[in-house]
Design a protein around this motif. Structure first.
Motif, mmCIF file in Angstrom:
data_model
loop_
_atom_site.group_PDB
_atom_site.id
_atom_site.type_symbol
_atom_site.label_atom_id
_atom_site.label_comp_id
_atom_site.label_asym_id
_atom_site.label_seq_id
_atom_site.Cartn_x
_atom_site.Cartn_y
_atom_site.Cartn_z
ATOM 1 N N ASN A 208 -8.622 -7.949 10.067
ATOM 2 C CA ASN A 208 -9.412 -6.935 9.560
ATOM 3 C C ASN A 208 -8.909 -6.780 7.998
ATOM 4 O OD1 ASN A 208 -10.474 -6.208 11.798
ATOM 5 N ND2 ASN A 208 -8.853 -4.763 12.395
ATOM 6 N N LYS A 211 -11.477 -10.059 4.163
ATOM 7 C CA LYS A 211 -12.841 -9.987 3.765
ATOM 8 C C LYS A 211 -13.382 -11.206 2.791
ATOM 9 C CE LYS A 211 -12.288 -4.995 4.302
ATOM 10 N NZ LYS A 211 -12.187 -3.530 3.611
ATOM 11 N N THR A 225 -17.075 -7.660 5.217
ATOM 12 C CA THR A 225 -15.956 -8.070 6.299
ATOM 13 C C THR A 225 -16.251 -9.635 7.034
ATOM 14 O OG1 THR A 225 -17.195 -7.081 8.290
ATOM 15 C CG2 THR A 225 -15.576 -5.805 6.902
#
Length: 242
Positions: A208, A211, A225
């Motif tokens: 996470n 990006k 993302t």
């Protein structure tokens, strides 16, 4: 052209795009290697756009740079290449040696400490370049095509080091790559500190903190993302990542 984006602390931003789109030019802006024609660049809250040379030098102490083709000094040993910044900062010699060994151990190249660049393979030189970038324990690392010109197996080794740096130290990073497989390898894997190996994130997961920024003809065509990039409906992007 009219580029604007933000990288959060601890985030890894992968910069993609066709050749000539402005990726390497963009990479030289945060540390003041070149100046923008217009606009403002802030690094660690400070405006670097018109920063004085002495202030830029201080700022660069917080930024590690991995150049294309490694850019090592041929006349210096591996130890002195890695220690170059520390010598400029007049760090005590006993501390320099300890930190050089630590950085080389991180990239699994401690045994090459007394060799010269000409004695190393392309992949080893790239690992020394990474060691030089991290030896000052920077708050930001700029990777300019760290796998460029390397074979797939060696490229994977370099990506593993980037993943290790991301997951162990959580250093903010900007990374350019021309290889989509390396970009998605970085986004879909994690470093297991117990095994000392890179491994896929379970259940098809993604990191996470990683990006993407995609440039084309000097403009941003995507900022988001991994999942957003994979699921894009933009015709040009779909063709580019296919």
């Amino acid at each position: 052209q009219n580029i604007s984006f933000t990288v959060q602390r601890g985030e890894t931003r992968i910069i993609l795009g066709p050749p000539g789109g402005g990726k390497s030019m963009l990479m030289k802006l945060p540390n003041g290697l070149i100046k923008p024609d217009t606009g403002t660049i802030r690094v660690f809250v400070e405006d670097v756009t018109d920063m004085l040379a002495r202030d830029l030098f201080k700022l660069r102490g917080r930024i590690g740079m991995v150049f294309q083709e490694s850019a090592l000094f041929d006349s210096l040993s591996v130890a002195d290449n890695v220690a170059f910044r520390l010598h400029e900062e007049r760090v005590p010699e006993e501390e320099v040696r300890a930190r050089v060994v630590e950085a080389l151990r991180f990239v699994e190249l401690e045994q090459a400490i007394d060799k010269f660049p000409a004695e190393l393979s392309g992949g080893m030189r790239r690992r020394v370049s990474i060691a030089r970038a991290i030896v000052s324990r920077p708050d930001l690392i700029l990777y300019d095509s760290p796998t460029g010109g390397l074979d797939p197996i060696t490229s994977t080794t370099i990506v593993e080091l980037v993943v290790k740096q991301r997951d162990v130290t959580h250093t903010t990073s900007l990374l350019i790559t021309h290889r989509l497989q390396d970009a998605f390898l970085l986004a879909r894997n994690r470093f297991n500190q117990h095994t000392g190996q890179m491994e896929p994130i379970p259940d098809g997961g993604v990191d996470n903190s990683t990006k993407f920024l995609v440039l084309n003809e000097g403009r941003i065509v995507f900022d988001g993302t991994t999942r957003e990039l994979i699921g894009t409906n933009d015709p040009w992007l779909k063709e580019y990542i296919s």
